[in-house]
Design a protein around this motif. Sequence first.
Motif, PDB file in Angstrom:
ATOM      1  N   SER A 150       1.342  -1.452   0.242  1.00  0.00           N
ATOM      2  CA  SER A 150      -0.152  -0.114   0.288  1.00  0.00           C
ATOM      3  C   SER A 150       0.982   1.239   0.329  1.00  0.00           C
ATOM      4  N   LEU A 151       0.258   2.131  -0.218  1.00  0.00           N
ATOM      5  CA  LEU A 151       0.993   3.541   0.047  1.00  0.00           C
ATOM      6  C   LEU A 151       1.756   4.233   0.986  1.00  0.00           C
ATOM      7  N   GLY A 152       0.937   3.388   1.671  1.00  0.00           N
ATOM      8  CA  GLY A 152       1.553   4.105   3.149  1.00  0.00           C
ATOM      9  C   GLY A 152       2.256   5.336   3.709  1.00  0.00           C
ATOM     10  N   SER A 153       3.072   5.562   3.893  1.00  0.00           N
ATOM     11  CA  SER A 153       3.244   7.304   4.107  1.00  0.00           C
ATOM     12  C   SER A 153       3.853   7.935   3.357  1.00  0.00           C
ATOM     13  N   ILE A 154       3.880   7.903   1.770  1.00  0.00           N
ATOM     14  CA  ILE A 154       4.525   8.339   0.593  1.00  0.00           C
ATOM     15  C   ILE A 154       3.108   9.685   0.762  1.00  0.00           C
ATOM     16  N   SER A 155       4.441  10.441   0.501  1.00  0.00           N
ATOM     17  CA  SER A 155       3.565  11.647   0.162  1.00  0.00           C
ATOM     18  C   SER A 155       5.171  12.946  -0.702  1.00  0.00           C
ATOM     19  N   ALA A 156       3.796  13.478  -1.814  1.00  0.00           N
ATOM     20  CA  ALA A 156       4.587  14.782  -2.243  1.00  0.00           C
ATOM     21  C   ALA A 156       4.198  15.739  -1.656  1.00  0.00           C
ATOM     22  N   GLY A 157       3.612  16.257  -0.719  1.00  0.00           N
ATOM     23  CA  GLY A 157       2.972  17.589  -0.052  1.00  0.00           C
ATOM     24  C   GLY A 157       1.436  18.163  -0.683  1.00  0.00           C
ATOM     25  N   VAL A 158       1.751  19.327  -0.132  1.00  0.00           N
ATOM     26  CA  VAL A 158       0.112  19.718  -0.925  1.00  0.00           C
ATOM     27  C   VAL A 158      -0.047  19.957  -1.714  1.00  0.00           C
ATOM     28  N   ASN A 159       1.102  20.015  -2.642  1.00  0.00           N
ATOM     29  CA  ASN A 159       0.793  20.258  -4.252  1.00  0.00           C
ATOM     30  C   ASN A 159       0.632  19.582  -5.373  1.00  0.00           C
ATOM     31  N   TYR A 160       0.338  18.629  -4.483  1.00  0.00           N
ATOM     32  CA  TYR A 160       0.365  17.852  -5.674  1.00  0.00           C
ATOM     33  C   TYR A 160      -0.774  16.376  -5.618  1.00  0.00           C
ATOM     34  N   ASP A 161      -1.285  16.490  -7.005  1.00  0.00           N
ATOM     35  CA  ASP A 161      -2.748  15.416  -6.193  1.00  0.00           C
ATOM     36  C   ASP A 161      -2.715  13.756  -6.714  1.00  0.00           C
ATOM     37  N   LEU A 162      -2.033  13.245  -5.416  1.00  0.00           N
ATOM     38  CA  LEU A 162      -0.816  12.451  -5.614  1.00  0.00           C
ATOM     39  C   LEU A 162      -1.921  11.080  -6.316  1.00  0.00           C
ATOM     40  N   GLN A 163      -1.847  10.422  -6.993  1.00  0.00           N
ATOM     41  CA  GLN A 163      -2.471   8.100  -7.336  1.00  0.00           C
ATOM     42  C   GLN A 163      -1.459   7.666  -7.107  1.00  0.00           C
ATOM     43  N   TYR A 164      -1.831   6.846  -7.178  1.00  0.00           N
ATOM     44  CA  TYR A 164      -1.357   5.350  -6.454  1.00  0.00           C
ATOM     45  C   TYR A 164      -1.519   3.851  -7.173  1.00  0.00           C
ATOM     46  N   GLU A 165      -0.563   3.065  -8.226  1.00  0.00           N
ATOM     47  CA  GLU A 165      -1.194   2.027  -8.960  1.00  0.00           C
ATOM     48  C   GLU A 165      -0.051   1.088  -7.672  1.00  0.00           C
ATOM     49  N   GLY A 166      -1.058   0.064  -6.392  1.00  0.00           N
ATOM     50  CA  GLY A 166      -0.380  -0.843  -5.852  1.00  0.00           C
ATOM     51  C   GLY A 166       0.278  -1.924  -6.786  1.00  0.00           C
ATOM     52  N   ALA A 167       0.951  -2.759  -5.846  1.00  0.00           N
ATOM     53  CA  ALA A 167       1.639  -4.141  -6.115  1.00  0.00           C
ATOM     54  C   ALA A 167       1.736  -4.757  -5.282  1.00  0.00           C
ATOM     55  N   GLU A 168       1.778  -6.206  -5.033  1.00  0.00           N
ATOM     56  CA  GLU A 168       2.243  -6.921  -4.387  1.00  0.00           C
ATOM     57  C   GLU A 168       3.564  -7.755  -4.334  1.00  0.00           C
ATOM     58  N   LEU A 169       3.615  -8.020  -2.396  1.00  0.00           N
ATOM     59  CA  LEU A 169       4.956  -8.324  -2.001  1.00  0.00           C
ATOM     60  C   LEU A 169       4.248 -10.353  -2.549  1.00  0.00           C
ATOM     61  N   THR A 170       5.125 -11.378  -2.603  1.00  0.00           N
ATOM     62  CA  THR A 170       5.161 -12.916  -3.141  1.00  0.00           C
ATOM     63  C   THR A 170       5.698 -13.310  -1.935  1.00  0.00           C
ATOM     64  N   ILE A 171       5.600 -13.844  -1.460  1.00  0.00           N
ATOM     65  CA  ILE A 171       5.985 -14.929   0.243  1.00  0.00           C
ATOM     66  C   ILE A 171       6.328 -15.983  -0.701  1.00  0.00           C
ATOM     67  N   GLY A 172       7.493 -16.820  -0.666  1.00  0.00           N
ATOM     68  CA  GLY A 172       7.041 -17.818  -1.549  1.00  0.00           C
ATOM     69  C   GLY A 172       8.302 -19.120  -0.485  1.00  0.00           C
ATOM     70  N   LYS A 173       7.556 -20.352  -0.763  1.00  0.00           N
ATOM     71  CA  LYS A 173       7.879 -21.413   0.064  1.00  0.00           C
ATOM     72  C   LYS A 173       9.113 -21.644   0.270  1.00  0.00           C
ATOM     73  N   ALA A 174       9.245 -22.195   1.425  1.00  0.00           N
ATOM     74  CA  ALA A 174      10.948 -22.419   1.845  1.00  0.00           C
ATOM     75  C   ALA A 174      11.106 -23.881   1.413  1.00  0.00           C
ATOM     76  N   THR A 175      12.607 -23.778   0.888  1.00  0.00           N
ATOM     77  CA  THR A 175      12.978 -25.383   0.808  1.00  0.00           C
ATOM     78  C   THR A 175      13.074 -26.126   1.750  1.00  0.00           C
ATOM     79  N   LEU A 176      12.027 -27.615   2.300  1.00  0.00           N
ATOM     80  CA  LEU A 176      12.740 -28.535   3.629  1.00  0.00           C
ATOM     81  C   LEU A 176      12.997 -29.517   2.690  1.00  0.00           C
ATOM     82  N   THR A 177      14.509 -29.861   3.029  1.00  0.00           N
ATOM     83  CA  THR A 177      14.710 -31.450   2.882  1.00  0.00           C
ATOM     84  C   THR A 177      14.857 -32.406   3.649  1.00  0.00           C
ATOM     85  N   VAL A 178      13.509 -33.253   3.396  1.00  0.00           N
ATOM     86  CA  VAL A 178      13.594 -34.676   4.595  1.00  0.00           C
ATOM     87  C   VAL A 178      14.232 -35.934   4.101  1.00  0.00           C
ATOM     88  N   THR A 179      15.007 -35.862   5.218  1.00  0.00           N
ATOM     89  CA  THR A 179      15.593 -37.568   4.326  1.00  0.00           C
ATOM     90  C   THR A 179      14.825 -38.139   5.275  1.00  0.00           C
TER      91      THR A 179
END
Length: 262
Positions: A150-179
């Motif tokens: 999310s945009l969080g605390s990002i700001s350009a100040g009072v002189n801008y009409d700020l629009q935001y295009e979101g993205a995602e953090l993907t957490i992948g699975k860790a590899t576990l070796t089972v013997t």
Amino acid sequence: SAGVNYDLQYESAELTITKAPLTVIADAKTKVYGESDPELTYSISGGELIGEDVLSGALARAAGENAGVYLISLGSISAGVNYELQYESAELTIDKAPLTVAADAKTKVYGESDPELTYSISGGELIGEDVLSGALTRVAGENAGVYLISLGSISAGVNYDLQYEGAELTIGKATLTVTANDVVITEGDLIPALTVTYSGFVNGDTKADLQKEPVASTTATPSSMPGSYPIVLVAEMDHNYSFVLLNGTLTIEAGEPILGIE
């Protein structure tokens, strides 16, 4: 004259030429933050200029360059000494500049620290020495999955009409070796409990944190002939780990021969 038969005396008076009424009205103006001022224009809304008389000078406006509304004043506008000048004011409106910030998609593996959440300007531009401040944030959570940035605390100040295009953090699975741990028994022995060894736990996890532990099995039985039998691992899906399964071997060794029997 009253003629030659009169001694004419005179009491003087005056002709007063009053100033002509003239009304000037300013035109409302707009601009976007960072642009140059538009020309401040006006028109005559009441009265008229006589002959070759002209209006001179220029309108002025309240100082300031931030987004907002600024009064346009009469400034140095003049029609000269022969006019009673009235003024109808207007305003200069400075609109916020459009600016679009786009977050960058990020990935990490379960158990790793978050990567830096970065972004770029995908629309508009910063004016002069203006800068973006603050930081992006993401939805909380450390299990494997997809989390909105999310945009969080990002700001350009009072002189801008700020629009935001979101993205995602993907957490992948860790590899576990089972013997599967190798086992050696003697012919006729019971099959012991089959055990496994884990390598690759993160975040302080143990096998207790798995949704379900991998299961080891073998086709060998107490009546099986001496030889090698595979210990096969089977695992179900887990939230945070991808399994690498390494099968083991159960070895049945021949027992001591009974006397008189070869």
